[in-house]
Enzyme design. Structure first.
Site, PDB file in Angstrom:
ATOM      1  CD  GLU A  85      -1.618  -0.359   3.543  1.00 47.21           C
ATOM      2  OE1 GLU A  85      -2.317   0.645   3.705  1.00 47.21           O
ATOM      3  OE2 GLU A  85      -1.762  -1.417   4.189  1.00 47.21           O
ATOM      4  CB  CYS A 122      -2.700  -4.630   6.205  1.00 50.96           C
ATOM      5  SG  CYS A 122      -2.386  -2.972   6.804  1.00 50.96           S
ATOM      6  CB  THR A 165       1.644   2.041  14.795  1.00 46.72           C
ATOM      7  OG1 THR A 165       0.961   2.841  13.809  1.00 46.72           O
ATOM      8  CG2 THR A 165       0.932   2.195  16.116  1.00 46.72           C
ATOM      9  CB  SER A 213      -8.619   1.963  12.330  1.00 40.60           C
ATOM     10  OG  SER A 213      -7.663   2.045  13.375  1.00 40.60           O
ATOM     11  CG  HIS A 246      -3.009  -6.806  10.193  1.00 47.79           C
ATOM     12  ND1 HIS A 246      -1.801  -6.511   9.598  1.00 47.79           N
ATOM     13  CD2 HIS A 246      -3.578  -5.611  10.487  1.00 47.79           C
ATOM     14  CE1 HIS A 246      -1.671  -5.197   9.522  1.00 47.79           C
ATOM     15  NE2 HIS A 246      -2.734  -4.625  10.057  1.00 47.79           N
ATOM     16  CE  LYS A 255      -7.127  -2.183  22.234  1.00 47.88           C
ATOM     17  NZ  LYS A 255      -7.271  -1.861  23.624  1.00 47.88           N
ATOM     18  CG  ASN A 330       1.398  -1.797  10.601  1.00 44.64           C
ATOM     19  OD1 ASN A 330       1.456  -2.909  10.074  1.00 44.64           O
ATOM     20  ND2 ASN A 330       0.296  -1.059  10.580  1.00 44.64           N
TER      21      ASN A 330
HETATM   22  N1  CAA Z   1       1.445   2.833  30.306  1.00 49.56           N
HETATM   23  C1  CAA Z   1       0.733   1.780  29.855  1.00 49.56           C
HETATM   24  N2  CAA Z   1      -0.197   1.884  28.844  1.00 49.56           N
HETATM   25  C2  CAA Z   1      -0.406   3.112  28.312  1.00 49.56           C
HETATM   26  C3  CAA Z   1       0.285   4.258  28.765  1.00 49.56           C
HETATM   27  C4  CAA Z   1       1.246   4.083  29.821  1.00 49.56           C
HETATM   28  N3  CAA Z   1       1.963   5.106  30.274  1.00 49.56           N
HETATM   29  N4  CAA Z   1      -0.150   5.307  28.048  1.00 49.56           N
HETATM   30  C5  CAA Z   1      -1.072   4.860  27.187  1.00 49.56           C
HETATM   31  N5  CAA Z   1      -1.241   3.518  27.346  1.00 49.56           N
HETATM   32  C6  CAA Z   1      -2.103   2.617  26.603  1.00 49.56           C
HETATM   33  C7  CAA Z   1      -3.492   3.157  26.368  1.00 49.56           C
HETATM   34  O1  CAA Z   1      -4.346   2.880  27.448  1.00 49.56           O
HETATM   35  C8  CAA Z   1      -3.875   2.411  25.094  1.00 49.56           C
HETATM   36  O2  CAA Z   1      -4.225   1.073  25.416  1.00 49.56           O
HETATM   37  P1  CAA Z   1      -5.730   0.546  25.268  1.00 49.56           P
HETATM   38  O3  CAA Z   1      -6.123   0.752  23.844  1.00 49.56           O
HETATM   39  O4  CAA Z   1      -5.646  -0.880  25.645  1.00 49.56           O
HETATM   40  O5  CAA Z   1      -6.538   1.405  26.201  1.00 49.56           O
HETATM   41  C9  CAA Z   1      -2.554   2.325  24.329  1.00 49.56           C
HETATM   42  O6  CAA Z   1      -1.538   2.513  25.296  1.00 49.56           O
HETATM   43  C10 CAA Z   1      -2.396   3.394  23.264  1.00 49.56           C
HETATM   44  O7  CAA Z   1      -2.547   4.654  23.841  1.00 49.56           O
HETATM   45  P2  CAA Z   1      -3.548   5.720  23.214  1.00 49.56           P
HETATM   46  O8  CAA Z   1      -4.854   5.084  22.883  1.00 49.56           O
HETATM   47  O9  CAA Z   1      -3.561   6.926  24.063  1.00 49.56           O
HETATM   48  O10 CAA Z   1      -2.737   6.027  21.856  1.00 49.56           O
HETATM   49  P3  CAA Z   1      -3.111   7.020  20.705  1.00 49.56           P
HETATM   50  O11 CAA Z   1      -4.402   7.702  20.938  1.00 49.56           O
HETATM   51  O12 CAA Z   1      -1.930   7.877  20.521  1.00 49.56           O
HETATM   52  O13 CAA Z   1      -3.285   6.115  19.403  1.00 49.56           O
HETATM   53  C11 CAA Z   1      -3.645   4.379  17.868  1.00 49.56           C
HETATM   54  C12 CAA Z   1      -3.200   4.728  19.304  1.00 49.56           C
HETATM   55  C13 CAA Z   1      -5.102   4.746  17.662  1.00 49.56           C
HETATM   56  C14 CAA Z   1      -3.472   2.889  17.656  1.00 49.56           C
HETATM   57  C15 CAA Z   1      -2.751   5.177  16.864  1.00 49.56           C
HETATM   58  O14 CAA Z   1      -1.413   4.810  17.013  1.00 49.56           O
HETATM   59  C16 CAA Z   1      -3.150   4.996  15.415  1.00 49.56           C
HETATM   60  O15 CAA Z   1      -3.995   5.734  14.893  1.00 49.56           O
HETATM   61  N6  CAA Z   1      -2.489   4.027  14.709  1.00 49.56           N
HETATM   62  C17 CAA Z   1      -2.735   3.818  13.285  1.00 49.56           C
HETATM   63  C18 CAA Z   1      -4.005   3.046  13.025  1.00 49.56           C
HETATM   64  C19 CAA Z   1      -3.915   1.604  13.461  1.00 49.56           C
HETATM   65  O16 CAA Z   1      -2.859   1.013  13.550  1.00 49.56           O
HETATM   66  N7  CAA Z   1      -5.082   0.997  13.709  1.00 49.56           N
HETATM   67  C20 CAA Z   1      -5.139  -0.408  14.040  1.00 49.56           C
HETATM   68  C21 CAA Z   1      -6.358  -1.092  13.425  1.00 49.56           C
HETATM   69  S1  CAA Z   1      -6.407  -0.768  11.658  1.00 49.56           S
HETATM   70  C22 CAA Z   1      -5.254  -1.835  10.983  1.00 49.56           C
HETATM   71  O17 CAA Z   1      -4.848  -2.784  11.599  1.00 49.56           O
HETATM   72  C23 CAA Z   1      -4.757  -1.529   9.599  1.00 49.56           C
HETATM   73  C24 CAA Z   1      -3.375  -1.008   9.704  1.00 49.56           C
HETATM   74  O18 CAA Z   1      -2.416  -1.768   9.703  1.00 49.56           O
HETATM   75  C25 CAA Z   1      -3.183   0.431   9.816  1.00 49.56           C
END
Ligand code: CAA
Length: 447
Positions: A85, A122, A165, A213, A246, A255, A330
């Site tokens: 991609e 992906c 990521t 997502s 994945h 999860k 990733n």
């Molecule tokens: N100690 C322990 N854990 C902590 C922490 C700390 N100090 N601070 C934060 N965390 C935890 C949070 O609780 C969270 O865990 P949970 O989801 O279990 O609650 C985790 O760490 C991530 O923290 P945030 O949610 O605050 O992180 P974020 O808001 O910055 O974003 C994300 C996380 C949404 C995954 C972001 O990185 C993102 O948008 N990534 C790209 C999209 C993606 O990968 N999506 C996955 C599904 S889609 C897919 O799989 C296709 C693909 O390849 C893209």
């Protein structure tokens, strides 16, 4: 004469040669707690391409090592499918660039190999695997094998939440009759819907609704498991030695694993045995409305996560699939394929006998589609997996500072005219070598 036994005969993994340490380098620069990366997302570092690396060099270098190691020549390959991609051309497929690279080092050419490029976020790596499988099962391969290459530079815009990521790397797989690693099941399950969770509408970096997502990933995966069960019968935790998913980041798989376990123990003796400790799984008819039912499911799932039975299953079946991903981030199309490789590597290193055992493989692509199929590990897998040199590659990466990260990110940003000196020295590999007269990218092999 076609055979029923078709699958993965060899695997090569190629990581980008730079490493961004998420806890030590990235988190402090972003003024964030390192625990978000190491504990929350489950990532220690991510791989980045040096200035002379891209999806073509990483794919070609993986394919080159695979062909050399297996003693193959271009005449043995009837198909080259690239899943990505991160393509930089809307017409000429990456597979032609990779074939062009390989023709620089082999005496023969790939003029009779069917080449293409697959796109569905992906999941296209697994779709390419499917295409190769179908081509061989249909008897159109003339005894030849297919080269499937999943290659991506998974970069996000700076400041986007997805920046945490990122990653870059390629997985080359040889798909053949009577394979030496795994045989694919003809049964497969699909969960697919028109979703707007992650997309790149004619732009390099994705538009992402991160939280959504994650929900879409789980919903489509569940649909795919149900569809798979409709053709293969109910699944049971004892059926599968490993379940590679994945892996955009290990926290996502945490999860997926929990929801998957809840699903596959439903109605089994495991649910009964756990009932004393945490009760039975809620049923919609026992709740007043949907909201109450969802609350009950959440409560059950939270309790399930804390049971010894679940924790043990997770540590044996899921955790080993994350061993590479934690260190590289990733790789989009390649992610599920490094999860499978990590599990097999773990089994080999821990003396686990996998001959004849089953894997359940869960692929996902945003936009969105999940696919689930089973694989049977075949004798010969240990010798093949012993050839992987990914640990060595991971260890030898150049550890970049935050300033170097910004420079490298700019160099790979198609909208920037940034230039930077390489941070590593190429050796025995294909490198990007500038642009040709029609705007094509040029590659050369460095001895
Ligand atoms: N100690 C322990 N854990 C902590 C922490 C700390 N100090 N601070 C934060 N965390 C935890 C949070 O609780 C969270 O865990 P949970 O989801 O279990 O609650 C985790 O760490 C991530 O923290 P945030 O949610 O605050 O992180 P974020 O808001 O910055 O974003 C994300 C996380 C949404 C995954 C972001 O990185 C993102 O948008 N990534 C790209 C999209 C993606 O990968 N999506 C996955 C599904 S889609 C897919 O799989 C296709 C693909 O390849 C893209």
């Amino acid at each position: 004469m076609t055979t029923d036994s078709v699958g993965i005969d060899a695997i090569e993994i190629r990581t980008g040669k730079l490493e961004l340490d998420l806890a030590e380098t990235f988190a402090p620069a972003k003024d964030e707690d390192p625990g978000k990366y190491t504990k929350g997302l489950g990532l220690r570092s991510s791989s980045f391409p040096d200035v002379y690396e891209d999806i073509v060099t990483m794919g070609a270098n993986a394919a080159h090592r695979l062909m050399e190691r297996k003693g193959l020549t271009p005449a043995d390959i009837g198909r080259i499918d690239v899943a990505t991609e991160s393509a930089f051309d809307n017409s000429k497929p990456v597979s032609t660039y990779i074939a062009g690279c390989l023709e620089q080092v082999f005496d023969e050419d790939f003029h009779h190999a069917n080449k293409g490029e697959r796109k569905f976020a992906c999941i296209s790596g697994t779709q390419s695997l499917d295409d190769a499988y179908n081509w061989i099962r249909a008897g159109r391969n003339r005894g030849r094998a297919a080269l499937v290459i999943a290659t991506d530079t998974a970069l996000y815009a700076r400041g986007d939440a997805g920046e945490a990521t990122q990653g870059a790397g390629a997985v080359a797989m040889l798909i053949a009759e009577d394979p030496s690693i795994v045989e694919l099941s003809p049964e497969q399950g699909i969960g697919s819907a028109d979703e707007t969770d992650f997309l790149k509408p004619n732009q390099q970096f994705p538009s992402v609704d991160g939280k959504r997502s994650m929900k879409v990933y789980l919903a489509r995966m569940r649909e795919a498991v149900e569809d798979f069960e409709s053709v293969s019968g109910d699944t049971h935790p004892d059926d599968f030695e490993f379940i590679p998913f994945h892996t955009p980041f290990p926290g996502m798989v945490r999860k997926a694993g929990l929801l998957g376990y809840r699903h596959i123990i439903r109605g089994t003796e495991i649910e009964e045995e756990l009932a004393e400790e945490i009760g039975h799984q809620p049923h919609p008819e026992e709740s007043e409305d949907d909201e109450a039912y969802l609350d009950a499911v959440r409560e059950y799932t939270d309790a399930l996560k804390e049971t010894d039975r679940y924790r043990e299953w997770y540590s044996q079946v899921i955790e080993p699939t994350l061993g590479i991903s934690r260190h590289v981030g990733n790789w989009y199309t390649g992610s599920v394929h490094i999860a499978r490789a990590a599990a097999l590597k773990y089994a080999r290193e821990n003396g686990i006998d996998l001959d004849g055992k089953q894997l359940l493989v869960g692929s996902y692509g945003s936009g969105a589609q999940a696919e689930v199929h089973a694989e049977t590990v075949v004798p010969g897998w240990e010798a093949e997996i012993a050839q992987l040199n990914i640990d060595e590659q991971i260890m030898n990466r150049y550890d970049i500072s935050y300033e170097e990260y910004e420079q490298i990110h700019d160099v790979h940003n198609h909208d920037e005219e940034a230039d930077a000196e390489p941070l590593t020295a190429p050796e025995g590999e294909f490198v990007f070598d500038g642009w040709g007269r029609m705007g094509e990218r040029k590659y050369t092999f460095v001895e």
